[in-house]
Motif scaffolding. Structure first.
Motif, PDB file in Angstrom:
ATOM      1  N   ILE A   1      14.441  11.568 -20.971  1.00 31.68           N
ATOM      2  CA  ILE A   1      14.069  12.917 -20.546  1.00 31.68           C
ATOM      3  C   ILE A   1      13.901  12.986 -19.033  1.00 31.68           C
ATOM      4  O   ILE A   1      13.624  11.989 -18.361  1.00 31.68           O
ATOM      5  CB  ILE A   1      12.778  13.382 -21.254  1.00 31.68           C
ATOM      6  N   ASP A   2      14.082  14.215 -18.529  1.00 34.89           N
ATOM      7  CA  ASP A   2      13.884  14.497 -17.109  1.00 34.89           C
ATOM      8  C   ASP A   2      13.424  15.937 -17.000  1.00 34.89           C
ATOM      9  O   ASP A   2      14.179  16.855 -17.311  1.00 34.89           O
ATOM     10  CB  ASP A   2      15.192  14.295 -16.343  1.00 34.89           C
ATOM     11  N   GLY A   3      12.174  16.143 -16.614  1.00 36.16           N
ATOM     12  CA  GLY A   3      11.642  17.497 -16.514  1.00 36.16           C
ATOM     13  C   GLY A   3      10.247  17.625 -17.070  1.00 36.16           C
ATOM     14  O   GLY A   3       9.574  18.631 -16.852  1.00 36.16           O
TER      15      GLY A   3
ATOM     16  N   ALA B   1      14.907   7.863 -17.485  1.00 38.38           N
ATOM     17  CA  ALA B   1      16.122   7.064 -17.327  1.00 38.38           C
ATOM     18  C   ALA B   1      15.824   5.839 -16.475  1.00 38.38           C
ATOM     19  O   ALA B   1      15.315   5.959 -15.351  1.00 38.38           O
ATOM     20  CB  ALA B   1      17.215   7.910 -16.678  1.00 38.38           C
ATOM     21  N   ARG B   2      16.134   4.634 -17.019  1.00 44.86           N
ATOM     22  CA  ARG B   2      15.865   3.390 -16.282  1.00 44.86           C
ATOM     23  C   ARG B   2      17.126   2.595 -15.998  1.00 44.86           C
ATOM     24  O   ARG B   2      17.313   2.089 -14.900  1.00 44.86           O
ATOM     25  CB  ARG B   2      14.884   2.515 -17.064  1.00 44.86           C
ATOM     26  N   PHE B   3      17.992   2.481 -17.017  1.00 45.44           N
ATOM     27  CA  PHE B   3      19.183   1.660 -16.858  1.00 45.44           C
ATOM     28  C   PHE B   3      20.303   2.469 -16.210  1.00 45.44           C
ATOM     29  O   PHE B   3      20.263   3.700 -16.159  1.00 45.44           O
ATOM     30  CB  PHE B   3      19.609   1.107 -18.219  1.00 45.44           C
TER      31      PHE B   3
ATOM     32  N   ALA C   1      23.399   3.169 -17.111  1.00 48.42           N
ATOM     33  CA  ALA C   1      24.079   4.148 -17.965  1.00 48.42           C
ATOM     34  C   ALA C   1      23.191   5.368 -18.206  1.00 48.42           C
ATOM     35  O   ALA C   1      23.665   6.504 -18.160  1.00 48.42           O
ATOM     36  CB  ALA C   1      24.458   3.502 -19.296  1.00 48.42           C
ATOM     37  N   GLU C   2      21.902   5.144 -18.445  1.00 50.45           N
ATOM     38  CA  GLU C   2      20.984   6.251 -18.685  1.00 50.45           C
ATOM     39  C   GLU C   2      20.860   7.147 -17.456  1.00 50.45           C
ATOM     40  O   GLU C   2      20.812   8.374 -17.566  1.00 50.45           O
ATOM     41  CB  GLU C   2      19.617   5.720 -19.100  1.00 50.45           C
ATOM     42  N   LYS C   3      20.807   6.523 -16.291  1.00 52.32           N
ATOM     43  CA  LYS C   3      20.732   7.315 -15.058  1.00 52.32           C
ATOM     44  C   LYS C   3      21.993   8.147 -14.858  1.00 52.32           C
ATOM     45  O   LYS C   3      21.942   9.298 -14.406  1.00 52.32           O
ATOM     46  CB  LYS C   3      20.507   6.389 -13.863  1.00 52.32           C
ATOM     47  N   ALA C   4      23.143   7.561 -15.214  1.00 53.69           N
ATOM     48  CA  ALA C   4      24.400   8.310 -15.098  1.00 53.69           C
ATOM     49  C   ALA C   4      24.409   9.485 -16.060  1.00 53.69           C
ATOM     50  O   ALA C   4      24.837  10.593 -15.707  1.00 53.69           O
ATOM     51  CB  ALA C   4      25.578   7.381 -15.365  1.00 53.69           C
ATOM     52  N   TRP C   5      23.942   9.246 -17.297  1.00 51.96           N
ATOM     53  CA  TRP C   5      23.896  10.331 -18.277  1.00 51.96           C
ATOM     54  C   TRP C   5      22.953  11.447 -17.818  1.00 51.96           C
ATOM     55  O   TRP C   5      23.281  12.631 -17.930  1.00 51.96           O
ATOM     56  CB  TRP C   5      23.417   9.800 -19.621  1.00 51.96           C
ATOM     57  N   ALA C   6      21.769  11.066 -17.321  1.00 49.93           N
ATOM     58  CA  ALA C   6      20.795  12.065 -16.880  1.00 49.93           C
ATOM     59  C   ALA C   6      21.333  12.861 -15.692  1.00 49.93           C
ATOM     60  O   ALA C   6      21.158  14.086 -15.608  1.00 49.93           O
ATOM     61  CB  ALA C   6      19.475  11.385 -16.518  1.00 49.93           C
ATOM     62  N   GLU C   7      21.998  12.170 -14.756  1.00 53.02           N
ATOM     63  CA  GLU C   7      22.563  12.855 -13.586  1.00 53.02           C
ATOM     64  C   GLU C   7      23.648  13.849 -14.029  1.00 53.02           C
ATOM     65  O   GLU C   7      23.719  14.981 -13.531  1.00 53.02           O
ATOM     66  CB  GLU C   7      23.150  11.825 -12.626  1.00 53.02           C
ATOM     67  N   MET C   8      24.483  13.435 -14.984  1.00 55.70           N
ATOM     68  CA  MET C   8      25.529  14.325 -15.486  1.00 55.70           C
ATOM     69  C   MET C   8      24.916  15.531 -16.196  1.00 55.70           C
ATOM     70  O   MET C   8      25.382  16.672 -16.048  1.00 55.70           O
ATOM     71  CB  MET C   8      26.432  13.554 -16.437  1.00 55.70           C
TER      72      MET C   8
END
Length: 606
Positions: A313-315, A338-340, A342-349
């Motif tokens: 989650i982000d928000g 998001a820590r890893f 791939a997770e950071k890439a998904w959250a950014e997208m």
């Protein structure tokens, strides 16, 4: 006078329940649930409020109604029902998530792979939800290539006499005609289920064992088939693991605000494969905070849909999300930022897509507001219309008359509120009588206070239809609702429409470039489309039923058996003579009569 909350709070129970904040004129401002009613309701009447939205709502409260229940689960259900029924102004409401698609595997002898929307049924396994129909259908095509499962309806499956095209292009193993043993087919179904569960390694291991067994038995052609399946699966998984490199099911939830609008974006990863995302916009809740929107979406979405193993989650804070999920689910998933990589890439997208969705919505909102302002001015309405309903009548030379009612609300068409009325008991082709029947059936509920009241009614038609519609509204005491007709212009050319007043004033021609006319055209054309599709479906069903009734020897009993055997009238029409002969009580002569009668004027389907 301000609400005197102190004596009310002293008498309030500490049981779980639901509370309703009531404003002037008995307007329900907000509906909420609580583990402890006294503690939760008391939190609203503090000196400092966490957001201006809550402060604004509390200032309008004149009464608080409560309903105590036995458990938090009952409170959750009651709150959900009240919100959907009352639609309070300050509740955060998202679109109905029942529209999410699923993949279903039925529980038959030869289970079927299917695309599915709607309520769950017993005996069927559901996988999802998927963020879009494209993602679900792409996954079905992948499963067909890998495991050759059937996708045909049961009525078609039971009545096949030869393999279909899908078998010829190697998308189905044809269990309908016995080209695969049901035990082997069941093993393929199990592998597909493991694949949908994200257990890809188990699938590959099972296929490897089957390949080795076939090879040891010198069944090299069969072994080659398993080898090709493993290679295809490895290729698919290689594409899937570009982002994560492991089997995992994750939902990525982000919230973002721009220009007074809030967007919650949900992205889905299943088995390490990113399936796309979907943007959601809350309705209601002026001055809404990003975190409040995200928490409201989590509660509403996972109340109806299964949660994956992990939420990124982000928000909002993970602790707050976890707290909401504990109220909704027996076993909440892992919730984290998001820590890893791939997770950071998904959250950014997901954040990028939320931003794009907000930009598009702001453009649409600005255009819709300009159209509504123009419509308010053109029709001399006291306020900007919030809900518009439009009616149209469709039939073919008086046959299968259908009336449509479509709804425009907020910022666009609201398809969940559409209604069709099958018109009966009138002279064929009498549009005036059809309009009277449709409007009476729709607005007698409004007059009784049992349905939502529109601000503007559009009638697709001229003076005659408008006159009939006005008579209905007068009889029901609803003449305070603004109503106009939309008459076709010369040569029925778009842009030359005239608006017809019920009081006899000269028609109003806005002109093809007028923003109000653009909105009217959108709503009118949608009513026309919805009426035509309903009429065609009704006409098709009526004609087929009447054809069956006209065939000598086909009475109610045989007609019922035919419909039950082939899963409906369309199944009877596509059946061959041999298929029809398999129905109890249908000999070859009668089967040929049915076959020929249902194909008059249609191409040969045999």
């Amino acid at each position: 006078m301000p609400f005197d909350h102190k004596p009310f709070l002293r008498s309030l129970t500490e049981a779980p329940g639901v509370y309703r904040m009531i404003g002037e004129g008995e307007e329900v401002l907000y509906v909420g649930k609580a583990k402890n009613l006294k503690r939760r309701v008391s939190s609203y009447f503090q000196k400092n409020h966490p957001s201006p939205c809550i402060a604004m709502m509390v200032a309008q409260i004149v009464r608080v109604d409560t309903t105590a229940v036995r458990s938090e689960a009952e409170a959750l259900i009651l709150e959900n029902n009240l919100i959907k029924t009352l639609k309070p102004r300050y509740n955060i409401l998202f679109r109905d998530d029942k529209s999410y698609p699923y993949i279903a595997i039925t529980g038959d002898d030869a289970p079927r792979l299917a695309y599915y929307r709607g309520a769950f049924e017993k005996g069927v396994r559901y996988f999802g939800p998927y963020p879009s129909s494209w993602a679900a259908r792409e996954s079905i095509q992948l499963l067909q290539r890998l495991f050759l499962l059937r996708t045909c309806e049961n009525s078609v499956y039971r009545n096949r006499s030869r393999p279909c095209l899908l078998h010829q292009i190697k998308r189905c193993s044809a269990p309908c005609v016995g080209l695969i043993d049901l035990a082997d087919y069941a093993r393929d179904v199990k592998l597909a289920t493991l694949f949908l569960d994200g257990r890809h390694s188990d699938v590959i291991d099972s296929l490897t064992v089957r390949m080795q067994t076939a090879s040891d038995a010198f069944a090299f052609e069969q072994a080659a088939i398993f080898r090709d399946q493993i290679r295809a699966l490895q290729t698919v998984l290689h594409k899937q693991y570009v982002d994560s490199g492991k089997d995992e099911d994750v939902d990525i939830l982000v919230a973002r605000a721009t220009g007074g609008l809030v967007c919650v974006n949900l992205a889905m990863v299943r088995g390490g494969r990113h399936l796309g995302d979907r943007a959601q916009f809350p309705q209601g809740g002026a001055g809404l905070e990003v975190a409040d929107a995200l928490l409201a979406f989590v509660e509403q979405h996972y109340r109806l849909h299964p949660a994956p193993a992990k939420l990124v989650i982000d928000g909002a804070s993970p602790e707050a999300v976890r707290e909401v999920l504990e109220d909704v689910l027996e076993r909440p998933p892992v919730v984290a930022l998001a820590r890893f990589q791939a997770e950071k890439a998904w959250a950014e997208m997901a954040q990028t897509n939320a931003g794009l969705a907000l930009e598009a919505r702001l453009r649409e909102t600005g255009r819709a507001e300009a159209q509504l302002d123009a419509l308010q001015a053109a029709l001399e309405m006291a306020e900007r219309p919030r809900r518009i309903e439009c009616f149209d009548i469709s039939h073919t030379q008086g046959e299968a008359t259908v009336a449509s009612c479509v709804v425009w609300e907020g910022e666009g068409m609201k398809k969940s509120e559409y209604r069709r009325f099958n018109i009966s008991g009138i002279t064929g082709g009498d549009d005036y009588a059809a309009m009277r029947q449709a409007l009476t059936r729709r607005y007698e509920k409004v007059a009784a206070g049992e349905s939502v009241r529109p601000d503007l009614i559009l009638i697709d038609g001229g003076k005659g239809q408008v006159g009939v519609a006005w008579e209905v509204l007068t009889e029901l005491g609803l003449t305070s609702i603004t109503m106009v007709g939309v008459a076709k212009g010369e040569e029925r050319k778009a842009g030359l429409e005239q608006l017809i007043w019920p009081d006899g004033r000269p028609g109003l021609a806005l002109g093809g470039e007028h923003p109000a006319l653009h909105l009217i055209q959108i709503v009118r054309d949608e009513a026309h489309r919805f009426a035509i599709t309903g009429m065609r479906a009704r006409r098709s069903k009526t004609r087929l039923t009447s054809r069956l009734e006209d065939i000598p020897g086909i009475g109610p009993t045989r007609r019922k058996k035919l419909i039950e055997t082939f899963g409906g009238l369309s199944g009877v029409r596509t059946a061959t003579v041999d298929d029809l002969c398999r129905v109890d009580g249908i000999n070859r002569k009668i089967a040929e009569q049915i076959y020929n009668a249902l194909r008059e004027g249609t191409p040969d389907l045999q």
